[in-house]
Design a protein around this motif. Structure first.
Motif, mmCIF file in Angstrom:
data_model
loop_
_atom_site.group_PDB
_atom_site.id
_atom_site.type_symbol
_atom_site.label_atom_id
_atom_site.label_comp_id
_atom_site.label_asym_id
_atom_site.label_seq_id
_atom_site.Cartn_x
_atom_site.Cartn_y
_atom_site.Cartn_z
ATOM 1 N N TRP A 19 0.833 -1.212 0.000
ATOM 2 C CA TRP A 19 0.000 0.000 0.000
ATOM 3 C C TRP A 19 0.864 1.257 0.000
ATOM 4 O O TRP A 19 0.519 2.258 -0.634
ATOM 5 C CB TRP A 19 -0.918 0.003 1.215
ATOM 6 C CG TRP A 19 -2.004 1.024 1.125
ATOM 7 C CD1 TRP A 19 -3.249 0.875 0.586
ATOM 8 C CD2 TRP A 19 -1.936 2.390 1.572
ATOM 9 N NE1 TRP A 19 -3.962 2.045 0.680
ATOM 10 C CE2 TRP A 19 -3.184 3.001 1.278
ATOM 11 C CE3 TRP A 19 -0.959 3.150 2.203
ATOM 12 C CZ2 TRP A 19 -3.458 4.320 1.580
ATOM 13 C CZ3 TRP A 19 -1.237 4.478 2.502
ATOM 14 C CH2 TRP A 19 -2.471 5.049 2.201
ATOM 15 N N LEU A 20 2.009 1.207 0.684
ATOM 16 C CA LEU A 20 2.903 2.363 0.756
ATOM 17 C C LEU A 20 3.837 2.464 -0.440
ATOM 18 O O LEU A 20 4.602 3.419 -0.559
ATOM 19 C CB LEU A 20 3.726 2.296 2.050
ATOM 20 C CG LEU A 20 2.956 2.487 3.354
ATOM 21 C CD1 LEU A 20 3.868 2.240 4.545
ATOM 22 C CD2 LEU A 20 2.362 3.890 3.431
ATOM 23 N N GLY A 21 3.805 1.472 -1.331
ATOM 24 C CA GLY A 21 4.693 1.506 -2.476
ATOM 25 C C GLY A 21 6.127 1.160 -2.151
ATOM 26 O O GLY A 21 7.050 1.591 -2.833
ATOM 27 N N VAL A 22 6.329 0.354 -1.103
ATOM 28 C CA VAL A 22 7.672 -0.054 -0.690
ATOM 29 C C VAL A 22 7.947 -1.445 -1.266
ATOM 30 O O VAL A 22 7.266 -2.409 -0.909
ATOM 31 C CB VAL A 22 7.803 -0.084 0.838
ATOM 32 C CG1 VAL A 22 9.174 -0.611 1.261
ATOM 33 C CG2 VAL A 22 7.571 1.300 1.416
ATOM 34 N N PRO A 23 8.932 -1.602 -2.157
ATOM 35 C CA PRO A 23 9.209 -2.926 -2.720
ATOM 36 C C PRO A 23 9.688 -3.883 -1.644
ATOM 37 O O PRO A 23 10.416 -3.490 -0.727
ATOM 38 C CB PRO A 23 10.310 -2.654 -3.755
ATOM 39 C CG PRO A 23 10.982 -1.403 -3.259
ATOM 40 C CD PRO A 23 9.897 -0.588 -2.621
ATOM 41 N N ALA A 24 9.269 -5.158 -1.756
ATOM 42 C CA ALA A 24 9.606 -6.116 -0.703
ATOM 43 C C ALA A 24 9.779 -7.503 -1.282
ATOM 44 O O ALA A 24 9.156 -7.861 -2.284
ATOM 45 C CB ALA A 24 8.513 -6.121 0.374
ATOM 46 N N LEU A 25 10.633 -8.294 -0.631
ATOM 47 C CA LEU A 25 10.775 -9.706 -0.940
ATOM 48 C C LEU A 25 11.116 -10.473 0.326
ATOM 49 O O LEU A 25 11.571 -9.900 1.315
ATOM 50 C CB LEU A 25 11.813 -9.958 -2.033
ATOM 51 C CG LEU A 25 13.203 -9.376 -1.920
ATOM 52 C CD1 LEU A 25 14.190 -10.235 -2.695
ATOM 53 C CD2 LEU A 25 13.245 -7.973 -2.525
#
Length: 561
Positions: free
Chosen positions: A518-524
């Motif tokens: 939702w915050l536009g923070v890329p994650a893996l």
């Protein structure tokens, strides 16, 4: 008794009103009305929670103690209505129940996993469960989320949803993508461990034509197709493209929650990841290290312009902070001007600025040529200047303008103002800059790629920040890439200013990754960086954590030691 001061059953018309019953319950009521498999249940509406929440907020204002605020909520005499709750619940729902938050705030994903839920509740314990949901507004990490998004406790609007508990044979989450593919993340048994970030789970995709890709061995193709059909039905009926689901011991599939996911990223971050730099020239790697060591608008104005292409730069050691902010700011402006004159003497400043402009557009040779023929600077002056910048950060910290030195780099370099005057609303986010695409391209061209599992889309660049405890969290700086063992909810407030999120364990179905998306923070997830980071620190001249580029769409990050 006012109309709102009553229990609201999911089959009533009022249950579709999120202002009365909160976002979670209203969506489930709408889905149930459409014939989707939602368990029966009732809601303790928002209005009933208001006196207790007001009592907690008053204590919080007077003591600044979240524990005292929670105690105030529990110590307040519960409304008479709740005393009849156990009898009514047992009569219609059975003797083992689930009590879950359903707040107005949960209409948006930053609140995913923020509030308490209670499983296996007996009817005689329901009042404590309901009050526990109210009190969870004052949990420390929940208060911090409210601070960064600009939502005080009184605006959360806490209703409580009560439903019968089932014994899941499996459960998890599912999401419908724009291309019609449904991604299912599930686990055998109860899904609580998966959504809280403690279990990895199994990931599979069901395409529009019914093909199953990924790990189908645990849940089975038949169940995966049923979950995909439910996900698409929810999207069609109530326009929510993300669900939580569970299958009971008899094989019945249940909709536990529905969420409307949108892509909040700005246009620049929704585009494809940037291209690699045309040539991975060594000076570019040094430039990127310098840019991220002294980042943001302050770094760009007071360090980058003279330090580009220089190696072995470090602040002078020793000294003691004595000057005021205004004096130090003058010294920083003066020092940067002298260093600029030394570095580019004999060159037209217009030509230098033009080369910088071409660099941000991806054309490195013009600035590379200038670097190759330009002299160095007085190293003692440079070290003193960098130390003065640190003193300025210390002075701003003492003045409570910033939390610590790492935040100074993102101030306005002309005014040293962190944000406009404090007004109601979200905290100002430290976002991406025009330089991030170029930095991303250099790191991916020269760094070491590492694979993981995609958990939230987008791309970002920054230095790794390992979060193992509260002290690590306090040292977090804007635009760092968070590394954690598990995607647990108390990390969520840090995501507001993070450049990326990487976890060793957990699954893409964890609530924390919903917040990141939702915050536009890329994650893996599924990436163990500990040994690589230790080796990178050993090789680093400054003994700092490595720089990384994160691609959340592909599930890949690239390390530049």
């Amino acid at each position: 008794m006012p109309e709102a001061a009553r229990l609201v059953w999911l089959d009533e018309a009022d249950a579709k009103n999120p202002a009365m019953v909160g976002a979670k319950a209203s969506r489930l009521a709408k889905a149930r009305a459409e014939g989707l498999p939602v368990l029966d249940g009732f809601v303790v509406p928002v209005d009933i929670s208001l006196p207790a929440v007001s009592a907690g907020e008053a204590v919080l204002r007077s003591t600044n103690n979240s524990g005292a605020a929670r105690s105030a909520v529990f110590n307040r005499q519960p409304p008479l209505l709740l005393q009849d709750l156990a009898l009514e619940a047992t009569r219609r729902l059975g003797d083992t129940l689930v009590v879950r938050s359903s707040s107005r705030a949960e209409a948006e994903s930053p609140w995913a996993g923020a509030f308490s839920s209670y499983l296996g509740m007996r009817p005689q314990d329901l009042i404590q469960g309901v009050i526990g949901c109210w009190a969870s507004i004052f949990n420390p990490s929940t208060l911090e989320r409210g601070r960064v998004v600009g939502t005080p406790p009184s605006d959360v609007g806490m209703a409580v949803l009560v439903q019968p508990e089932i014994r899941p044979s499996s459960g998890g989450v599912a999401a419908l993508g724009e291309n019609g593919t449904v991604t299912v993340i599930g686990t055998r048994g109860h899904p609580a461990g998966l959504v809280s970030g403690r279990e990895r789970g199994h990931v599979a995709s069901i395409t529009r034509d019914g093909s199953v890709k990924g790990d189908s061995s645990s849940l089975g193709a038949r169940l995966l197709h049923r979950i995909a059909d439910l996900t698409r039905s929810v999207a069609k009926a109530i326009r929510c493209n993300h669900i939580e689901w569970a299958a009971d011991q008899e094989g019945n599939l249940h909709l536990l929650q529905a969420q409307c996911r949108v892509d909040p990223r700005d246009e620049g971050m929704r585009t494809q990841v940037p291209h690699q730099a045309h040539r991975g020239e060594p000076w570019m790697a040094e430039a990127v290290r310098m840019m991220i060591r002294w980042p943001g608008p302050m770094g760009e104005k007071f360090v980058w312009r003279w330090a580009i292409g220089l190696r072995d730069l470090s602040p002078a050691s020793g000294g003691q902070l004595r000057a005021q902010v205004a004096t130090l700011a003058e010294e920083v402006h003066s020092g940067a001007s002298m260093l600029m004159s030394q570095r580019w003497r004999g060159e037209s400043l217009h030509k230098v600025e033009s080369a910088w402009t071409e660099l941000v557009g991806g054309d490195g040779p013009p600035l590379g040529d200038l670097i190759s023929r330009s002299p160095s600077v007085d190293r003692q002056l440079a070290a003193k200047h960098l130390r003065t910048l640190e003193f300025l950060g210390d002075a701003l910290t003492e003045a409570e303008v910033i939390p610590h030195l790492g935040w100074m780099w993102y101030l306005d370099p002309d005014t040293l103002d962190p944000a406009p005057p404090k007004l109601p609303g979200p905290m100002r986010r430290v976002g991406t800059t025009k330089w991030d695409p170029w930095i991303y391209g250099v790191i991916t061209a020269l760094g070491e790629p590492v694979s993981g599992t995609p958990a939230a889309g987008g791309w970002g660049v920054g230095r790794l920040r390992f979060i193992r405890n509260a002290e690590d969290a306090a040292r977090f700086c804007p635009r760092e890439v968070i590394v954690a063992s598990h995607p647990v909810g108390n990390i969520a407030p840090l995501l507001w200013n993070a450049a990326g999120l990487v976890t060793e364990e957990g699954s893409p179905g964890a609530h924390l990754f919903e917040v990141a998306g939702w915050l536009g923070v890329p994650a893996l997830c599924g990436v163990d960086l500990r040994h690589r980071a230790v080796e990178a620190r050993r090789r680093s001249e400054q003994k700092e954590n490595p720089l990384v580029a994160v691609d959340g769409n592909a599930g890949r990050l690239t390390l530049l030691a």
